[in-house]
Design an enzyme around this catalytic site. Structure first.
Site, PDB file in Angstrom:
ATOM      1  N   ALA A 290     -20.957  -6.042 -22.785  1.00  0.00           N
ATOM      2  CA  ALA A 290     -20.052  -7.088 -23.605  1.00  0.00           C
ATOM      3  C   ALA A 290     -20.517  -6.620 -25.248  1.00  0.00           C
ATOM      4  O   ALA A 290     -21.092  -5.938 -25.587  1.00  0.00           O
ATOM      5  CB  ALA A 290     -20.636  -8.270 -23.298  1.00  0.00           C
ATOM      6  N   LYS A 291     -19.379  -7.206 -25.976  1.00  0.00           N
ATOM      7  CA  LYS A 291     -19.552  -7.015 -27.261  1.00  0.00           C
ATOM      8  C   LYS A 291     -18.656  -8.047 -28.047  1.00  0.00           C
ATOM      9  O   LYS A 291     -17.622  -8.783 -27.414  1.00  0.00           O
ATOM     10  CB  LYS A 291     -18.953  -5.740 -27.880  1.00  0.00           C
ATOM     11  CG  LYS A 291     -19.598  -5.178 -28.960  1.00  0.00           C
ATOM     12  CD  LYS A 291     -20.945  -4.706 -28.635  1.00  0.00           C
ATOM     13  CE  LYS A 291     -21.624  -4.019 -30.003  1.00  0.00           C
ATOM     14  NZ  LYS A 291     -22.991  -3.689 -29.805  1.00  0.00           N
TER      15      LYS A 291
END
Length: 1006
Positions: A290-291
């Protein structure tokens, strides 16, 4: 007062009503706005505001009465009835804009004609901002123009959105689709279809919570086909007047950092690229990649403002998950796990994020944002640097050197005040740091004294000081510290000799380049930036513009090894070029994985401890003490992962030939939507030899494929029923520190991520041991049996202990690698037979493990290395022996002794050894090798059954029974036994071995 003013102004206008700061009224008959203000307003501001509504001014006047400024604006409003119907919206927009609470210029205010209020217009703006980040085909102005050209349709889409998340009434969908179909312009049609696709795939929103922000969560997975490249499956967008933010996830169980981006126009692309990197890096931890990132539209932001915006971003993201204080309409379920981490610009914000999570009652509490004051600090532990150096040590071990003790020349990128660079340069007191490049300085020490230099580096690190604070008296003769923006630097003879340069002066850029090109033992990256590209790449295409002037090509690098403590120090093609030129390098996601690994441990440990704090069984102080007490155990586990990765890559370089790599790449591309070789510049099949050097696959390619092989395997396990058996719970115990598990076994057995932890451990263990080749013969139905068979066979022969002993006790690297590869070949041989048997019978995989105790009694105790050398030839046939035991109800020792007789009589081990020794030159030869092995395996097992089924078989006189049976078959086997015995005299070939195997089977079938 001029005549026109006399015509507009009347006595009534001098009757000033009471108001706070601004009051606006509208006179229907004259179509005139009257504005009262306690501060002077610019007429152009008012004019621009009305232009947003496409309202033309015909006359205007202004005057002042007792400090009150009055403005009369006469207009020519054509659709006065529509205006009056929505008058309150128009007046609210004008007032708030004049109060500087909202934008003055905004074309979307035109939607007031359709009755959209400010909140609804903000929602529309949020959707447009998100659409513009999602697609580049149409810019924001084109999108707005299309929406205003079809304002009624735009209104219907906003109504659909509101209905979707209030009454769940979706009946407007047919209306919207019909209106889109009637649009004549193909471009406007596309714009509306994309907008409506976004709205239809929105899962949750905080719109009705009436906060400063508007956030919504989108199921991107449903429209990946219209997007370019690898995409997340879930994303959240946060809109605010002063900032926009996004968070991208590969799945509901994902983690990654939040960064302050400066790429206002394409920050989603930046975040998406980092999410893709994070997905690979997260292969060894529990969550997927994720980011998140956000952009602030102000030119300068104070610390307090930044904290405010960051807090709003966090709060808006939490609105979109399962959290106790949120009650919204949901089109998804069970989205309870949401964690974040520090990243660029947010390194000091973990405590702020955790305070918000705790205040809102989020169950993860201080596990929400790792690395805060109650967690594991990366810098204090030096974990990222330790992991990177530990991984890179593999290259030096293979040269019989030690990265922790030996005098090794180093050039670095970073500053001693930094976490990764500073910690890394203190791990060996004998590092000869010849030079370092930070974002603003260049440090050079041409002939460093190791002890003096180490002590000075240590002082800088402990006091968080940069290179300019280095004690000049402790730099060797001719060295110094220079600014990176210096146009001309006068060089000492020592520096000229160091960099092999004849001129007396040099620019800072050229000096930095010269350092990067030095022939040293180690090039260590601990600072932000991309410093190496390939000779085929152009700087304009590389996002890091700050370091473009000092960037060099991979084929110019003379360092023996590169350690990527920092992300993106090289482009992928730059890595390839360096590796193909003989350089030793892994991948940033491999080298610096320890940071994300320890943060994930922190979250999973706190998920065990926090509920105990809530129940009053632990105090917060006791929880923090426990985390501190097990800190070294956690670090040991994390560094073991780094060690295992580096070892795996070295082993796989010896066993992954071109045809096998092609099979693996094809399997990953066909069976996953998250891996595409073109994203990593991996060539097509016909050109695959271009990523091989000296018949070995270069490590950056291998590392990339390895990470995605782990992800592939983990996903398969999670989607199968393998974990339904409690047998695999042992991997849960294996994950946690031993003392911690003993103390909290009950809580751990109910861990919310129990399945994910076990699946990750299994995937890591299998790939770390067997390599990426494990997935090379993937078949959806049989793959489950292969996974189970491998785990069981690994357990039967105590392979984990065996490998550990091999690594610790065999100092010769080549011999160590040969043994580790041999162990996997032994397991592979047995697993193949197990898979075939399990596919075609009702035997349960765990049946095999029930015979382990009986088997170990026969084999005896002692060091696993000694046991393996004695019994490895029989390990290959263990599963077959167990099945025979199961079918014929015989003692295992009897079956084992029978196999010994067969293997000895027909020189089976010698045959298999000869097969193994021949390296296939083509796919055909590889297939032939495997076929020979299968035939020999079939012969041994079938022959054993024939002996057991023979008329005079007697377990008490096994040898005699065997010899009697052989004597009855002497005519059939005499020639082939003689041929096997005479093999020494002939040149070995696959043809000869194939002939022997075929002959054995033919005799068997007679």
């Amino acid at each position: 007062m001029n005549d026109i003013c006399k015509q507009i102004i009347d006595n009534e206008d001098y009757q000033i009503p009471e108001f706070e700061d601004i009051l606006i009224s509208f006179k229907k008959d004259s179509k005139t706005f009257v504005i009262y203000s306690k501060t002077k307003l610019q007429f152009t501001t008012i004019s621009n505001l009305l232009q947003n509504f496409n309202i033309k001014i015909t006359d205007a006047a202004s005057f002042e009465v007792n400090g009150i400024f009055v403005y009369k604006i006469k207009t020519d409003i054509h659709h006065i009835d529509t205006f009056l119907k929505n008058q309150s919206v128009f007046l609210e927009i004008i007032k708030k804009a004049l109060q500087n609470k909202i934008y003055t210029l905004c074309k979307l205010y035109y939607m007031a004609w359709e009755g959209l209020d400010l909140r609804e217009i903000s929602l529309l703006r949020a959707l447009i901002k998100y659409q513009n980040q999602l697609f580049y085909e149409f810019n924001e102005n084109l999108i707005i123009s299309a929406l205003l050209n079809h304002s009624k349709l735009t209104k219907h889409i906003i109504e659909y959105f509101k209905n979707r998340f209030s009454t769940k009434d979706l009946s407007l969908e047919d209306v919207v689709l019909k209106e889109i179909k009637n649009i004549a312009s193909i471009n406007e049609d596309k714009i509306f279809r994309v907008l409506f696709t976004i709205v239809k795939n929105t899962l949750r929103t905080n719109y009705f919570l009436n906060k400063e922000t508007i956030s919504f969560k989108i199921n991107t997975q449903n429209f990946k086909n219209i997007l370019f490249g690898m995409q997340p499956n879930i994303e959240s967008f946060v809109y605010h007047n002063d900032f926009n933010g996004i968070h991208l996830r590969m799945s509901k169980i994902s983690r990654g950092g939040l960064r302050w981006s400066d790429r206002i126009y394409d920050f989603r692309d930046e975040v998406k690229d980092l999410m893709i990197t994070q997905e690979a890096k997260n292969a060894l931890i529990i969550p997927e990649g994720a980011k998140g990132g956000f952009v602030i539209f102000k030119d300068s932001v104070s610390k307090n403002e930044f904290k405010h915006y960051y807090s709003l971003f966090i709060d808006a993201l939490l609105d979109l998950i399962d959290i106790g204080d949120v009650d919204v309409v949901k089109y998804d379920q069970n989205d309870f796990y949401f964690v974040v981490a520090a990243d660029k610009g947010t390194s000091a914000m973990s405590d702020t994020a955790n305070e918000i999570a705790i205040k809102r009652g989020y169950f993860l509490k201080d596990a929400f944002a790792s690395g805060g004051s109650t967690g594991y600090s990366h810098k204090e532990l030096g974990i990222t640097a330790k992991g990177a150096i530990h991984t890179t040590n593999r290259f030096f071990m293979e040269k019989d050197l030690d990265i922790y003790k030996d005098r090794l020349s180093v050039v670095g990128v970073g500053s001693m005040r930094g976490d990764v660079f500073g910690n890394g340069m203190l791990l060996n007191k004998n590092f000869l740091l010849l030079g370092a490049i930070s974002h603003s300085e260049i440090f050079i020490d041409p002939n460093p004294d190791p002890k003096t230099a180490y002590e000075e580096r240590k002082r800088l690190f402990e006091n968080s000081l940069g290179w300019s604070h280095y004690d000049k008296s402790k730099i060797s003769k001719g060295g110094g510290v220079f600014k990176r923006d210096e146009k001309s630097i006068i060089l000492s003879d020592e520096i000229k000799q160091l960099i092999n340069y004849s001129k007396d002066t040099i620019s800072a850029d050229e000096l930095a380049k010269a350092l990067l090109r030095l022939k040293v033992d180690l090039l260590y990256f601990g600072g932000i930036g991309t410093y190496i590209k390939s000779s085929d790449e152009q700087n304009i295409h590389i996002s890091d513009k700050q370091n473009a002037n000092i960037r060099v090509n991979g084929n110019e690098i003379k360092a023996f090894a590169i350690c990527e403590g920092a992300n993106l120090a090289l482009t992928m093609q730059g890595r390839y070029e360096y590796a193909l030129n003989g350089g030793k390098i892994n991948l940033d996601a491999i080298d610096n994985s320890a940071g994300v690994n320890i943060s994930d441990y922190e979250v999973n440990l706190k998920m065990v401890l926090n509920p105990l704090v809530d129940k009053g069984k632990l105090s917060e102080k006791e929880k923090i003490k426990i985390l501190k007490e097990i800190q070294n155990d956690v670090i040991e586990k994390v560094l073991h992962n780094n060690f295992s990765h580096a070892l795996l890559l070295s082993l796989d370089q010896r066993r992954i030939y071109k045809e096998k790599l092609i099979k693996i790449l094809d399997i990953l591309e066909k069976n996953s939507d998250y891996f595409k070789r073109k994203n990593y510049h991996i060539p097509k099949n016909s050109e695959i030899e271009t990523v091989y050097k000296n018949d070995q696959l270069i490590r950056p390619v291998l590392a990339t494929v390895m990470l995605y092989s782990k992800i592939f395997l983990k996903k398969y396990i999670l989607n199968s029923n393998i974990l339904d058996s409690h047998f695999y719970d042992k991997y849960l115990k294996e994950y946690f520190p031993q003392d911690f598990y003993k103390k909290f076994e009950n809580e751990i057995s109910n861990h919310l991520l129990k399945r994910e932890i076990i699946a990750t451990q299994i995937a890591n263990n299998i790939i770390n041991s067997h390599g990426i080749g494990f997935i090379s013969d993937y078949h959806e139905k049989s793959f489950k049996y292969k996974i189970e068979s491998y785990i069981i066979m690994n357990e039967l022969i105590n392979a984990d202990t065996l490998r550990k002993e091999a690594v610790e006790k065999i100092n010769n690297i080549d011999k160590q690698y040969d043994l580790l590869l041999d162990i996997e070949q032994t397991i592979k041989f047995a697993v193949k037979w197990m898979v075939k048997t399990l596919e075609n019978s009702n035997i349960k995989p765990l049946l095999f493990i029930t015979y382990k105790e009986e088997m170990r009694k026969i084999i005896g105790s002692g060091e696993e290395l000694e046991i393996y050398e004695k019994w490895k030839d029989f390990y290959k046939f263990l599963p077959a022996m167990f099945v025979i035991k199961h079918e014929y109800n015989l003692e295992l020792k009897t079956i084992l002794d029978l196999f010994k007789l067969i293997i000895s009589k027909f020189k089976i081990n010698r045959l298999l050894k000869e097969v193994k020794s021949i390296k296939p030159k083509s796919r055909l030869e590889k297939n032939l090798k495997e076929e020979i092995e299968r035939l020999i395996e079939y012969f041994v097992i079938t022959f054993a059954k024939e002996v057991i089924n023979s008329q005079h078989f007697d377990t008490k006189q096994l040898k005699k029974s065997f010899e009697n049976y052989i004597s009855t078959k002497s005519e059939e086997y005499e020639d082939i036994i003689a041929e096997i015995n005479n093999m020494k005299k002939e040149k070995k070939s696959l043809l000869l071995l194939s002939h022997i195997a075929d002959s054995l089977i033919l005799k068997l079938l007679k």
